[in-house]
Design a protein around this motif. Structure first.
Motif, mmCIF file in Angstrom:
data_model
loop_
_atom_site.group_PDB
_atom_site.id
_atom_site.type_symbol
_atom_site.label_atom_id
_atom_site.label_comp_id
_atom_site.label_asym_id
_atom_site.label_seq_id
_atom_site.Cartn_x
_atom_site.Cartn_y
_atom_site.Cartn_z
ATOM 1 N N ALA A 273 0.829 -1.212 0.000
ATOM 2 C CA ALA A 273 0.000 0.000 0.000
ATOM 3 C C ALA A 273 0.860 1.258 0.000
ATOM 4 O O ALA A 273 0.526 2.254 -0.653
ATOM 5 C CB ALA A 273 -0.924 -0.012 1.210
ATOM 6 N N LEU A 274 1.969 1.235 0.732
ATOM 7 C CA LEU A 274 2.873 2.392 0.742
ATOM 8 C C LEU A 274 3.465 2.643 -0.645
ATOM 9 O O LEU A 274 3.608 3.793 -1.075
ATOM 10 C CB LEU A 274 3.994 2.161 1.753
ATOM 11 N N VAL A 275 3.801 1.563 -1.355
ATOM 12 C CA VAL A 275 4.337 1.709 -2.712
ATOM 13 C C VAL A 275 3.251 2.209 -3.655
ATOM 14 O O VAL A 275 3.488 3.114 -4.474
ATOM 15 C CB VAL A 275 4.919 0.368 -3.206
ATOM 16 N N ALA A 276 2.058 1.637 -3.561
ATOM 17 C CA ALA A 276 0.961 2.072 -4.430
ATOM 18 C C ALA A 276 0.620 3.541 -4.200
ATOM 19 O O ALA A 276 0.457 4.318 -5.156
ATOM 20 C CB ALA A 276 -0.278 1.203 -4.173
ATOM 21 N N GLU A 277 0.522 3.940 -2.944
ATOM 22 C CA GLU A 277 0.213 5.333 -2.615
ATOM 23 C C GLU A 277 1.272 6.268 -3.172
ATOM 24 O O GLU A 277 0.963 7.308 -3.784
ATOM 25 C CB GLU A 277 0.117 5.486 -1.103
ATOM 26 N N ALA A 278 2.539 5.912 -2.977
ATOM 27 C CA ALA A 278 3.630 6.780 -3.434
ATOM 28 C C ALA A 278 3.652 6.891 -4.950
ATOM 29 O O ALA A 278 3.794 7.991 -5.512
ATOM 30 C CB ALA A 278 4.964 6.235 -2.925
ATOM 31 N N ALA A 279 3.511 5.744 -5.641
ATOM 32 C CA ALA A 279 3.554 5.774 -7.099
ATOM 33 C C ALA A 279 2.396 6.573 -7.678
ATOM 34 O O ALA A 279 2.583 7.400 -8.593
ATOM 35 C CB ALA A 279 3.534 4.342 -7.642
ATOM 36 N N MET A 280 1.202 6.374 -7.149
ATOM 37 C CA MET A 280 0.046 7.114 -7.666
ATOM 38 C C MET A 280 0.184 8.604 -7.391
ATOM 39 O O MET A 280 -0.151 9.441 -8.242
ATOM 40 C CB MET A 280 -1.237 6.560 -7.052
ATOM 41 N N ASP A 281 0.705 8.959 -6.236
ATOM 42 C CA ASP A 281 0.878 10.362 -5.885
ATOM 43 C C ASP A 281 1.938 11.018 -6.760
ATOM 44 O O ASP A 281 1.703 12.070 -7.376
ATOM 45 C CB ASP A 281 1.253 10.470 -4.408
ATOM 46 N N LEU A 282 3.114 10.401 -6.844
ATOM 47 C CA LEU A 282 4.230 11.020 -7.563
ATOM 48 C C LEU A 282 3.994 11.081 -9.071
ATOM 49 O O LEU A 282 4.530 11.957 -9.752
ATOM 50 C CB LEU A 282 5.520 10.266 -7.261
ATOM 51 N N PHE A 283 3.183 10.155 -9.598
ATOM 52 C CA PHE A 283 2.852 10.203 -11.025
ATOM 53 C C PHE A 283 1.557 10.979 -11.290
ATOM 54 O O PHE A 283 1.103 11.054 -12.430
ATOM 55 C CB PHE A 283 2.731 8.789 -11.596
ATOM 56 N N GLY A 284 0.949 11.537 -10.241
ATOM 57 C CA GLY A 284 -0.250 12.341 -10.408
ATOM 58 C C GLY A 284 -1.465 11.539 -10.825
ATOM 59 O O GLY A 284 -2.312 12.031 -11.588
ATOM 60 N N VAL A 285 -1.582 10.319 -10.305
ATOM 61 C CA VAL A 285 -2.675 9.420 -10.683
ATOM 62 C C VAL A 285 -3.761 9.473 -9.615
ATOM 63 O O VAL A 285 -3.532 9.102 -8.467
ATOM 64 C CB VAL A 285 -2.156 7.972 -10.838
ATOM 65 N N ASP A 286 -4.957 9.910 -9.999
ATOM 66 C CA ASP A 286 -6.075 9.937 -9.062
ATOM 67 C C ASP A 286 -6.742 8.570 -8.932
ATOM 68 O O ASP A 286 -7.234 8.206 -7.869
ATOM 69 C CB ASP A 286 -7.119 10.967 -9.506
ATOM 70 N N ALA A 287 -6.757 7.811 -10.040
ATOM 71 C CA ALA A 287 -7.362 6.479 -10.033
ATOM 72 C C ALA A 287 -6.740 5.649 -11.146
ATOM 73 O O ALA A 287 -6.305 6.187 -12.179
ATOM 74 C CB ALA A 287 -8.876 6.562 -10.230
ATOM 75 N N LEU A 288 -6.672 4.357 -10.920
ATOM 76 C CA LEU A 288 -6.177 3.457 -11.960
ATOM 77 C C LEU A 288 -7.135 2.283 -12.088
ATOM 78 O O LEU A 288 -7.938 2.001 -11.197
ATOM 79 C CB LEU A 288 -4.756 2.979 -11.661
ATOM 80 N N GLU A 289 -7.050 1.600 -13.226
ATOM 81 C CA GLU A 289 -7.893 0.434 -13.471
ATOM 82 C C GLU A 289 -7.067 -0.831 -13.288
ATOM 83 O O GLU A 289 -5.916 -0.903 -13.732
ATOM 84 C CB GLU A 289 -8.498 0.474 -14.872
ATOM 85 N N ILE A 290 -7.666 -1.824 -12.658
ATOM 86 C CA ILE A 290 -6.977 -3.082 -12.434
ATOM 87 C C ILE A 290 -7.012 -3.911 -13.714
ATOM 88 O O ILE A 290 -8.078 -4.105 -14.317
ATOM 89 C CB ILE A 290 -7.635 -3.883 -11.288
ATOM 90 N N CYS A 291 -5.849 -4.405 -14.120
ATOM 91 C CA CYS A 291 -5.753 -5.258 -15.305
ATOM 92 C C CYS A 291 -5.577 -6.709 -14.857
ATOM 93 O O CYS A 291 -4.649 -7.016 -14.108
ATOM 94 C CB CYS A 291 -4.564 -4.844 -16.172
ATOM 95 N N PRO A 292 -6.447 -7.618 -15.298
ATOM 96 C CA PRO A 292 -6.324 -9.009 -14.866
ATOM 97 C C PRO A 292 -5.159 -9.754 -15.504
ATOM 98 O O PRO A 292 -4.758 -10.807 -15.010
ATOM 99 C CB PRO A 292 -7.668 -9.628 -15.277
ATOM 100 N N TRP A 293 -4.633 -9.254 -16.601
ATOM 101 C CA TRP A 293 -3.455 -9.866 -17.221
ATOM 102 C C TRP A 293 -2.193 -9.173 -16.728
ATOM 103 O O TRP A 293 -2.178 -7.956 -16.501
ATOM 104 C CB TRP A 293 -3.539 -9.740 -18.734
#
Length: 310
Positions: A273-293
């Motif tokens: 979660a810490l990695v996900a939060e940091a990556a989304m914040d630093l890349f300016g991502v408000d939301a992402l879509e989960i890819c099953p592949w």
């Protein structure tokens, strides 16, 4: 034809059996998993222990027997960061090959990012435009960006959820100072590569792959895995930010009681979660879509691309 992909990762050894043909999507036929947690079986010198190698050999041999039982014509075996970065990796690969007959191909971190990107591109198609891919594995974080099937930029950072948990979050629950220190480290490492991607412009679509992203999406309200592959699942940065302090205050057992969180992965969820939060914040991502592949599908798709036309 029936193909098998044998993924020796930092957390699990996973054999995925698919029925696949050029020009058609691979259809999953069988899945066999064994939790090995190679990233946690390293000694003080960074080598995989003798006990770890023995367990790996047994697990690979069992996966080979399953592949044979399921009628697999061709097995594509590969290993990722746990073996790639072990100080005795050559010895491990030699012993596995000698005792099982399986010659593991060690993928570089960039290869992981590129193959996972290929899988995401094929899943979402050309209409998704410029893709930014984030993948949090057990040993590393992969990032890729591009408009085509081959990304314009790809990177791999040693920020996997398993690696960070075993190396930086010893408590259960971890101490506040440890969590804060890891948060600083993760953000500093990701910040070093952000400009390598943002110079290409803003992405049209951001996707996340891996168990970590799927679990985070599930606990923040996304559909269950039993609802099927084709249900859209999103993860919002705001919700991840809300959950990080909650996860930090939980024991692994308490996290395992959350929806979609397995007991074997619960201890790693905070670091992920810490990695996900940091990556989304630093890349300016408000939301992402989960890819099953993800990576395994990318390996299969690349193999199919090199088959002769029927």
């Amino acid at each position: 034809m029936r193909l098998g992909v044998l993924d020796v990762g930092s957390n699990t050894v996973h054999l995925l059996v698919v029925d696949a043909h050029p020009g058609a999507r691979p259809l999953p036929a069988y899945s066999h998993k064994a939790e090995l947690r190679l990233a946690e079986l390293l000694d003080a010198d960074g080598a995989i222990s003798d006990a770890g190698v023995a367990r790996l050999i047994t697990t690979v041999r069992e996966a080979g027997e399953v592949a044979e039982d399921k009628g697999v014509e061709d097995v594509l075996p590969f290993a990722t960061s746990a073996i790639r970065e072990a100080t005795n990796s050559e010895e491990v690969l030699r012993r596995v090959a000698e005792e099982t007959g399986v010659a593991l191909q060690v993928l570089s971190g960039e290869d992981e990012a590129r193959l996972t990107f290929l899988a995401a591109r094929r899943w979402f198609g050309w209409s998704a435009g410029r893709l930014l891919l984030l993948d949090i594995g057990g040993g590393s974080l992969e990032i890729a960006y591009g408009l085509d099937e081959e990304p314009d930029a790809a990177a791999s950072l040693p920020l996997g959820a398993g690696r960070l948990t075993s190396g930086a979050l010893p408590g259960d629950p971890p101490g506040t100072d440890d969590v804060r220190a890891l948060r600083r480290r993760v953000r500093a490492d990701i910040a070093k590569v952000v400009s390598d991607f943002t110079r290409f412009g803003a992405p049209d679509h951001v996707v996340g792959t891996s168990k970590t992203f799927r679990q985070l999406a599930r606990i923040t309200g996304a559909a269950r895995s039993s609802d099927g592959l084709y249900v859209q699942r999103e993860l919002e940065r705001k919700k991840v930010e809300e959950w990080v302090p909650k996860l930090a205050g939980m024991t692994a057992q308490q996290r395992a009681a959350l929806p979609g969180v397995s007991e074997g992965r619960s201890r790693q969820l905070l670091a992920g979660a810490l990695v996900a939060e940091a990556a989304m914040d630093l890349f300016g991502v408000d939301a992402l879509e989960i890819c099953p592949w993800a990576l395994r599908e990318g390996v299969i798709l690349r193999r199919l691309d090199h088959l002769p036309a029927p």
